[in-house]
Design a protein around this motif. Structure first.
Motif, PDB file in Angstrom:
ATOM      1  N   GLU A 381      56.002  -9.648  18.291  1.00 30.11           N
ATOM      2  CA  GLU A 381      54.374 -10.055  18.157  1.00 30.11           C
ATOM      3  C   GLU A 381      55.389 -10.169  16.392  1.00 30.11           C
ATOM      4  O   GLU A 381      54.531 -10.183  15.042  1.00 30.11           O
ATOM      5  CB  GLU A 381      54.070  -9.147  18.530  1.00 30.11           C
ATOM      6  N   LEU A 382      56.042  -8.819  16.167  1.00 24.14           N
ATOM      7  CA  LEU A 382      56.100  -8.447  14.427  1.00 24.14           C
ATOM      8  C   LEU A 382      57.385  -9.652  14.228  1.00 24.14           C
ATOM      9  O   LEU A 382      56.696  -9.894  12.898  1.00 24.14           O
ATOM     10  CB  LEU A 382      57.160  -6.973  14.768  1.00 24.14           C
ATOM     11  N   HIS A 383      58.039 -10.513  14.283  1.00 25.12           N
ATOM     12  CA  HIS A 383      58.918 -11.772  14.005  1.00 25.12           C
ATOM     13  C   HIS A 383      57.415 -12.665  13.983  1.00 25.12           C
ATOM     14  O   HIS A 383      58.070 -12.883  12.829  1.00 25.12           O
ATOM     15  CB  HIS A 383      59.191 -12.065  15.113  1.00 25.12           C
ATOM     16  N   GLN A 384      56.273 -12.938  14.330  1.00 19.01           N
ATOM     17  CA  GLN A 384      55.271 -13.213  13.982  1.00 19.01           C
ATOM     18  C   GLN A 384      54.793 -13.232  12.835  1.00 19.01           C
ATOM     19  O   GLN A 384      54.369 -14.268  11.984  1.00 19.01           O
ATOM     20  CB  GLN A 384      54.677 -13.567  15.135  1.00 19.01           C
ATOM     21  N   GLN A 393      51.300 -17.349   1.116  1.00 21.74           N
ATOM     22  CA  GLN A 393      51.239 -16.931  -0.429  1.00 21.74           C
ATOM     23  C   GLN A 393      49.712 -15.957  -0.678  1.00 21.74           C
ATOM     24  O   GLN A 393      50.073 -15.117  -1.684  1.00 21.74           O
ATOM     25  CB  GLN A 393      52.059 -17.228  -0.909  1.00 21.74           C
ATOM     26  N   ASN A 394      49.321 -16.763  -0.486  1.00 16.50           N
ATOM     27  CA  ASN A 394      47.411 -16.169  -0.263  1.00 16.50           C
ATOM     28  C   ASN A 394      47.228 -14.963   0.499  1.00 16.50           C
ATOM     29  O   ASN A 394      47.078 -14.562   1.240  1.00 16.50           O
ATOM     30  CB  ASN A 394      46.226 -17.234  -0.273  1.00 16.50           C
ATOM     31  N   LEU A 395      47.152 -13.525  -0.200  1.00 20.79           N
ATOM     32  CA  LEU A 395      46.996 -12.589   0.445  1.00 20.79           C
ATOM     33  C   LEU A 395      45.967 -12.229   1.135  1.00 20.79           C
ATOM     34  O   LEU A 395      45.915 -11.087   2.103  1.00 20.79           O
ATOM     35  CB  LEU A 395      46.886 -11.319  -0.452  1.00 20.79           C
ATOM     36  N   ALA A 396      44.589 -12.757   0.930  1.00 20.86           N
ATOM     37  CA  ALA A 396      43.715 -12.458   1.556  1.00 20.86           C
ATOM     38  C   ALA A 396      43.978 -13.043   2.760  1.00 20.86           C
ATOM     39  O   ALA A 396      43.377 -13.121   4.052  1.00 20.86           O
ATOM     40  CB  ALA A 396      42.043 -13.194   1.006  1.00 20.86           C
ATOM     41  N   ARG A 397      44.290 -14.320   3.185  1.00 15.55           N
ATOM     42  CA  ARG A 397      44.176 -15.604   4.254  1.00 15.55           C
ATOM     43  C   ARG A 397      45.265 -14.977   4.692  1.00 15.55           C
ATOM     44  O   ARG A 397      45.676 -14.743   5.890  1.00 15.55           O
ATOM     45  CB  ARG A 397      44.729 -16.946   3.978  1.00 15.55           C
ATOM     46  N   ARG A 398      46.631 -14.474   3.954  1.00 15.98           N
ATOM     47  CA  ARG A 398      47.913 -13.519   5.232  1.00 15.98           C
ATOM     48  C   ARG A 398      47.155 -12.780   5.709  1.00 15.98           C
ATOM     49  O   ARG A 398      46.853 -12.225   6.829  1.00 15.98           O
ATOM     50  CB  ARG A 398      48.776 -12.997   4.033  1.00 15.98           C
ATOM     51  N   GLU A 399      46.293 -11.814   5.396  1.00 18.82           N
ATOM     52  CA  GLU A 399      45.600 -10.753   6.094  1.00 18.82           C
ATOM     53  C   GLU A 399      44.724 -11.465   7.194  1.00 18.82           C
ATOM     54  O   GLU A 399      44.815 -11.007   8.182  1.00 18.82           O
ATOM     55  CB  GLU A 399      44.566  -9.915   5.039  1.00 18.82           C
ATOM     56  N   GLN A 400      44.052 -12.121   6.899  1.00 20.80           N
ATOM     57  CA  GLN A 400      43.634 -12.268   8.013  1.00 20.80           C
ATOM     58  C   GLN A 400      44.136 -13.194   8.865  1.00 20.80           C
ATOM     59  O   GLN A 400      43.482 -12.334  10.490  1.00 20.80           O
ATOM     60  CB  GLN A 400      42.451 -13.725   7.753  1.00 20.80           C
ATOM     61  N   LYS A 401      45.380 -14.100   8.938  1.00 17.34           N
ATOM     62  CA  LYS A 401      46.355 -14.479   9.590  1.00 17.34           C
ATOM     63  C   LYS A 401      46.773 -13.443  10.691  1.00 17.34           C
ATOM     64  O   LYS A 401      46.889 -13.530  12.189  1.00 17.34           O
ATOM     65  CB  LYS A 401      47.107 -14.925   9.474  1.00 17.34           C
ATOM     66  N   ASN A 406      47.647 -13.064  18.530  1.00 15.86           N
ATOM     67  CA  ASN A 406      47.541 -12.659  19.238  1.00 15.86           C
ATOM     68  C   ASN A 406      46.494 -11.829  19.727  1.00 15.86           C
ATOM     69  O   ASN A 406      46.109 -10.787  20.026  1.00 15.86           O
ATOM     70  CB  ASN A 406      48.454 -11.856  19.523  1.00 15.86           C
ATOM     71  N   GLY A 407      45.003 -13.036  18.924  1.00 19.93           N
ATOM     72  CA  GLY A 407      43.738 -12.255  19.670  1.00 19.93           C
ATOM     73  C   GLY A 407      43.195 -10.606  18.946  1.00 19.93           C
ATOM     74  O   GLY A 407      42.525  -9.779  19.661  1.00 19.93           O
ATOM     75  N   GLY A 408      43.991 -10.299  18.116  1.00 18.85           N
ATOM     76  CA  GLY A 408      44.015  -8.930  17.343  1.00 18.85           C
ATOM     77  C   GLY A 408      44.958  -8.005  17.840  1.00 18.85           C
ATOM     78  O   GLY A 408      44.808  -6.611  17.358  1.00 18.85           O
ATOM     79  N   ARG A 409      45.606  -8.039  19.352  1.00 20.13           N
ATOM     80  CA  ARG A 409      46.080  -6.927  19.696  1.00 20.13           C
ATOM     81  C   ARG A 409      47.686  -6.568  18.773  1.00 20.13           C
ATOM     82  O   ARG A 409      48.022  -4.934  18.715  1.00 20.13           O
ATOM     83  CB  ARG A 409      47.142  -7.298  21.384  1.00 20.13           C
ATOM     84  N   THR A 410      48.062  -7.168  17.739  1.00 19.88           N
ATOM     85  CA  THR A 410      49.344  -7.357  16.625  1.00 19.88           C
ATOM     86  C   THR A 410      48.711  -6.123  16.315  1.00 19.88           C
ATOM     87  O   THR A 410      49.647  -5.050  15.626  1.00 19.88           O
ATOM     88  CB  THR A 410      50.209  -8.137  16.428  1.00 19.88           C
ATOM     89  N   TYR A 411      47.194  -6.607  15.118  1.00 22.00           N
ATOM     90  CA  TYR A 411      47.422  -6.229  13.892  1.00 22.00           C
ATOM     91  C   TYR A 411      46.936  -4.490  14.415  1.00 22.00           C
ATOM     92  O   TYR A 411      46.572  -3.591  13.982  1.00 22.00           O
ATOM     93  CB  TYR A 411      46.108  -6.409  13.177  1.00 22.00           C
TER      94      TYR A 411
END
Length: 439
Positions: A381-384, A393-401, A406-411
Motif C-alpha cells: 500500500e505504501l508503494h501506491q 503535482q497538485n498538493l490538494a488532489r494528492r492529499e485527497q487521493k 483502499n477505502g481510507g485504510r492506508t491513510y
C-alpha cells in the motif's frame, strides 16, 4: 437494592485501577471545586494507561446532618469510575470521557438550581441510582505539578427510591422507579505525581586535555630535542565537536525544502500535537531537546571571541488538512521556537533565519521509502502512496487521493504511524564566526 450488577462492575473496575496505580509512573489526585461548593468532600484518583488514555475514580461523601430528625438534609455517597481519551497527551488540553455513576442518597427539602428535581423540595426521598455519562473537558497545565481542568456533560440513569412526607418524619408515602437525565460539571484542581520534568541548565564549559605520546627521537649532540607532551583543546572546539549543529559561518548552507530534513543527523526537532502551534515541553522528548538548544546556544553566546551570525530554524506541518492552513501552522511553529529562544537568551531578530517549510512532503516521502526498505507490513500500500506522490503535482488532489486509497485504510495507517513526525519546528544550524581581537 438498586444496582447490584452496577456495583459489581464498579468493584471490578476499582480492583483493576488499584492494580494500575500500583504499577503506574504517573498518577493524579484532584478535587472538584464545584462539588466542594455543595459542601461535599470529594476526591478523584487517576492513572495514565497509555500516551492518550487514562482512567480514574471519583468519590464523594456527605454524611451530615447526622440527626435524622433535622428537616433539611442532603446525605449521600457517590462513586464514579471513568475512562478518558486525550487528543494531545494525558493531562494536556482536550479530553473526552465516559463514566459510571452509583449513589446512595437521603435527601429532603433541598432546592436544586435551574428548577431541577422539584420533588425534593417538600418531601424526603431515600434510595439508590445508577447512571452512564459522557463528557468533554479541557486541562490547563499550570506548572510541574499542577493543572486546572473543566468538564461538562450529561448522564442517563435509573433511580429507585422511597418517598416520605417530610424531612424529619418517617411516614412512607410510596416508592418510585424512574429513568432520568442529569447534567455533569466539574472544575478540578489537579496534582500530578511525580510531575513534569524539571529544566536544569548546566553552565560548565569543559576543557579536555589530550595527551600526545612523543615519537622516538634520534639524539643529536648539537641540538637538544624538545617534545610537546600535551595539547589543550579549546572549549569552543569541544562544544562544536559534541554538538554538530554548530558550524562556522564559512560552511553556511541555505535551507532546501526539496530535501528531507530528517536525514540531517545533526538537526534538533521540537514536536507539536496535531494543529497545535504552541511549544509544549511535556510533548514527546521536547523538554530534553529544548534544554539542549538553550544550553548549547547559551555556551556559544558566552564565548568572548565568538559571534553568533545566524540561527537557522524551519517550521513544518503534516499534509492532513487544507494546504493554506498547514502553511500557516508551519509558519507559527517556526516563530514559536524563535520566541522560545529569545525569551531566555539575548539574541536579536537579525541573528535568526526563519524558514517556513509548509507541508513536509519531502520528509514524508523519505519516511515512506524507509518504511518500505525495512519491510513494513503495509509495503504494498505504501508503494501506491509513492506512486501518487510522484504522479500528482497538485498538493490538494494528492492529499485527497492518498486519503481515499483502499477505502481510507492506508491513510489511517499512515496517520497513526508516520504523520506525527512531520509536525515539528527544526533547529537546523547555529552559524558562528570567530572574532580576532587586534591590539
Amino acid at each position: 437494592m438498586l444496582g447490584g450488577r452496577l456495583l459489581k462492575t464498579i468493584k471490578i473496575f476499582l480492583f483493576a485501577l488499584v492494580t494500575q496505580i500500583a504499577q503506574a509512573q504517573k498518577v493524579t489526585i484532584s478535587n472538584n471545586l464545584l462539588y466542594d461548593a455543595w459542601l461535599t468532600p470529594n476526591l478523584r484518583v487517576g492513572v495514565k494507561l497509555s500516551p492518550h488514555w487514562s482512567a480514574g475514580v471519583t468519590a464523594g461523601y456527605r454524611p451530615w446532618p447526622t440527626d435524622d430528625h433535622q428537616e433539611k438534609k442532603w446525605k449521600h455517597l457517590l462513586i464514579s469510575p471513568d475512562l478518558r481519551y486525550w487528543t494531545d497527551s494525558v493531562n494536556v488540553h482536550h479530553f473526552f470521557g465516559v463514566n459510571l455513576i452509583y449513589a446512595h442518597f437521603n435527601i429532603a427539602n433541598v432546592k436544586f438550581p435551574f428548577g431541577l428535581y422539584k420533588g425534593f423540595r417538600n418531601e424526603r426521598r431515600q434510595g439508590d441510582l445508577g447512571a452512564l455519562g459522557v463528557y468533554y473537558g479541557y486541562s490547563w497545565p499550570l506548572g510541574r505539578h499542577w493543572n486546572i481542568e473543566a468538564l461538562a456533560g450529561a448522564a442517563v440513569g435509573y433511580a429507585k427510591y422511597d418517598r416520605y412526607e417530610c424531612g424529619k418524619c418517617g411516614d412512607k408515602i410510596g416508592n418510585v422507579s424512574r429513568w432520568f437525565v442529569i447534567p455533569q460539571a466539574a472544575l478540578n484542581i489537579v496534582f500530578n505525581i511525580p510531575g513534569r520534568p524539571k529544566r536544569e541548565l548546566t553552565k560548565e564549559q569543559v576543557e579536555i586535555p589530550v595527551t600526545v605520546e612523543p615519537e622516538p627521537q634520534v639524539p643529536v649532540e648539537s641540538e637538544p630535542v624538545v617534545v610537546e607532551k600535551t595539547v589543550k583543546e579549546r572549549p569552543l572546539d569541544v562544544l562544536v565537536r559534541e554538538n554538530p549543529f554548530l558550524a562556522s559561518v564559512s560552511d553556511y548552507k541555505p535551507y532546501d525544502p526539496s530535501q528531507p530534513v530528517r536525514r540531517d543527523p545533526h538537526a534538533l526537532f521540537v514536536y507539536f500535537p496535531k494543529s497545535e502551534v504552541k511549544i509544549q515541553p511535556e510533548w514527546r522528548d521536547n523538554q530534553k531537546t529544548l534544554d539542549r538548544i538553550i544550553d548549547v546556544t547559551q555556551k556559544l553566546h558566552a564565548e568572548g571571541d565568538v559571534r553568533i551570525c545566524k540561527i537557522q530554524i524551519v517550521g513544518l506541518a503534516s499534509f492532513d488538512g487544507p494546504q493554506k492552513l498547514n502553511e500557516s501552522i508551519a509558519k507559527q511553529r517556526a516563530w514559536a521556537l524563535k520566541r522560545y529562544v529569545q525569551e531566555i537568551l539575548p539574541i536579536g531578530d537579525d541573528q535568526f533565519e526563519v524558514n517556513f517549510g509548509g507541508e513536509d512532503w519531502a520528509d514524508f516521502r523519505n519516511q515512506i521509502e524507509e518504511a518500505i526498505a525495512h519491510g513494513d507490513a503495509k509495503s504494498a500500500e505504501l508503494h501506491q502512496v509513492l506512486d501518487i506522490i510522484s504522479s500528482e503535482q497538485n498538493l490538494a488532489r494528492r492529499e485527497q487521493k492518498i486519503k481515499k486509497l483502499n477505502g481510507g485504510r492506508t491513510y489511517k495507517y499512515i496517520r497513526d504511524h508516520h504523520l506525527a513526525d512531520q509536525r515539528n519546528s527544526g533547529y537546523l544550524r547555529v552559524y558562528f564566526d570567530e572574532v580576532k581581537n587586534e591590539k
